[in-house]
Design a protein around this motif. Structure first.
Motif: not given
Length: 574
Positions: A76-98
């Protein structure tokens, strides 16, 4: 994008703004709305927030929108505007536990986010630790898969890693590994991604005790201070002590030959996680609570200076000695120069009533706000949790959650003498549903930013700012108590079967944002955002979402936000 033209209506020239594109949502000034970071199908959970030097912030969270939990990040910038893609930037899709364990995020001096977490991506399916560095433009500076910090040839359970960024820009990570013994591991990574403390870091072991729950803060140019628990006995009846050490740039101990013991009473429960923050002068402030009896819960604070001198008594300075049917737990510490503060949840003996209290300590650990502390919220039936404290602008922001099934985000601001500047202020209304995992960081113009998990729809991530004067919405450099605009808003027709005309009047030119929300509080569309001239303006909304689909019939809210606050009007679509 929009086109501007003049039309005549009722003898007045009204600038008409017809918006054909999508403008970014900003910090909301309405506790019924807030800023939506992500609210999709599935579970968005465990948000973290960290400030950037330009008045913005990063927010991270785990997300099961695609079944398994993935890690996402938003800037977010100082106005609260998103700077990455809407709903967030995918960082990791590696397997997690449940199920998930805790993780950490920090920001370095170049406004890069450093995120460290555990997953089961490696053979063996045990939890291993990986770290990522993401720039403000979304670049993966340590590669698309980050850096694996764990020795994957050694089996073990490695949860809840922590990170601190030193003044030289290096990142120090710490975490525990449980297998045949419980050990602590430390690793230092350069901004370029080089491992500086060996391939698999530095380990601390104790043949007579299990070491766990480390926390770390930067201390000086390239040193860090680490706090951890040392436990003997069987779970859950362990005897737990607290130790700390300051490590040099080479990873060697600076304080004494071994470590400094700061607590030896043994009564810290397995469900209590002590915390450490920097004192800003090369030392550290520690906070924790213990439970020496089923009806005795006490909060404690310790201060150790840069040389390793314990400034408060051994076992800490007690936040409150009011023990008559009172329990004190979940402390959150802050400091302003040499002034040390702590705020905590206080309950009655059977934990059916809850209050919010604070304390200030002298340089030697004496209580300065009476032995019972400063009462911000007296005991009441509404549950209080997730107390968060931030020192900013010679005062303190205190945030908390209040309520259980229906939960509000509340906040106070006090000066350093304990006088309440404003509050209690509701940042997010309880009518929106349950909330959890509240986080806080400093914001633009000496404001505070909050983020939390929110159940207004299912399980999303929301955020809210609050300015130094207690107002919400974008900070425009206006002093406390200043009112620059007095907005008026009109919607016609309502109910509306087709397009909607939304007019508003600005008595003084300035920033304004016009948003449409559905009845659940979810942002439908931002119609306008930016600097607006004095006078009356009209926007024609064609009922479309950003993606182009038409809004369904029902009740909506139109929110006009300005520097002086805002106004919300109902709108019915047929």
């Amino acid at each position: 994008m929009y086109r501007r033209r003049k039309v005549v209506a009722g003898g007045l020239f009204l600038p008409l703004l017809i918006f054909t594109g999508y403008a970014l949502a900003q910090w909301s000034s309405d506790s019924l709305l807030n800023l939506q970071i992500c609210d999709l199908a599935g579970d968005q959970t465990i948000p973290k927030i960290a400030a950037t030097s330009d008045g913005g912030c990063f927010i991270s969270w785990f997300d099961s929108r695609d079944s398994g939990y993935c890690l996402y990040l938003q800037r977010l910038n100082e106005l609260g505007e998103v700077q990455f893609t809407e709903d967030g930037l995918l960082i990791s899709a590696h397997t997690q536990q449940s199920w998930l364990v805790d993780y950490d995020m920090a920001v370095d001096g170049n406004d890069n986010a450093v995120v460290v977490f555990s997953d089961v991506r490696n053979p063996g399916s045990d939890l291993d630790v990986s770290a990522y560095m993401i720039s403000s433009d979304g670049s993966f500076l340590w590669g698309p898969d980050g850096i694996c910090l764990s020795d994957t040839t050694v089996p073990g359970f490695e949860p809840a890693p922590k990170v601190a960024v030193t003044g030289n820009g290096n990142c120090v990570f710490t975490w525990g590994r449980s297998d045949l013994e419980d050990v602590l591991i430390f690793q230092k990574i350069s901004p370029a991604g080089d491992k500086l403390w060996g391939d698999w870091g530095i380990s601390i072991t104790d043949a007579a005790a299990d070491l766990s729950s480390p926390d770390v803060v930067a201390a000086g140019e390239d040193s860090v201070i680490v706090l951890w628990k040392s436990s003997t006995g069987s779970f859950p009846m362990q005897v737990t002590h607290l130790y700390t050490q300051k490590f040099s740039d080479l990873g060697t101990g600076i304080w004494e030959d071994t470590y400094i013991q700061i607590y030896n009473s043994g009564a810290i429960t397995p469900w209590s996680f002590p915390e450490v923050i920097s004192d800003g002068a090369g030392g550290a402030i520690y906070s924790w609570y213990d439970a020496p009896g089923t009806s005795i819960f006490n909060s404690w604070v310790q201060h150790i200076d840069a040389e390793g001198t314990m400034l408060f008594p051994m076992n800490g300075a007690q936040a409150s000695t009011n023990s008559t049917d009172r329990l004190h737990m979940n402390p959150s510490a802050a400091c302003d120069g040499d002034q040390v503060f702590v705020f905590w949840v206080e309950t009655n003996g059977n934990q059916s009533q809850f209050g919010l209290y604070g304390q200030k300590f002298s340089a030697t650990g004496d209580r300065l706000w009476t032995d019972s502390g400063l009462e911000l919220l007296p005991l009441g039936s509404s549950q209080i949790s997730y107390v968060r404290t931030l020192s900013e602008a010679c005062g303190l922001y205190i945030g908390y959650l209040i309520g259980s099934v229906e939960t509000a985000v509340g906040s106070f601001r006090t000066d350093c003498d304990g006088s309440v500047t404003w509050g209690p202020t509701t940042l997010s209304a309880s009518s929106l549903g349950g909330k959890g995992d509240l986080g806080i960081c400093g914001g633009y113009g000496e404001s505070a930013y909050f983020t939390w998990q929110d159940a207004r729809n299912e399980s999303g991530i929301y955020a809210q700012n609050i300015n130094l004067d207690g107002s919400m919405g974008p900070y425009l450099g206006i002093g406390s108590g200043s009112v620059q605009m007095d907005p008026l808003i009109n919607i016609s027709p309502s109910p509306a079967a087709g397009t909607v005309n939304i007019s508003f009047t600005m008595k003084i030119a300035g920033f304004a944002s016009l948003d449409v929300y559905d009845i659940s509080g979810r942002l439908v569309k931002n119609l306008m955002s930016g600097e607006i001239n004095q006078g009356t303006h009209m926007i024609i909304w064609d009922r479309s979402y950003p993606a182009g689909e038409s809004s369904a019939p029902g009740m909506y809210f139109v929110r006009l936000g300005t520097s002086s606050g805002g106004i919300t009007e109902k709108m019915v679509l047929l």
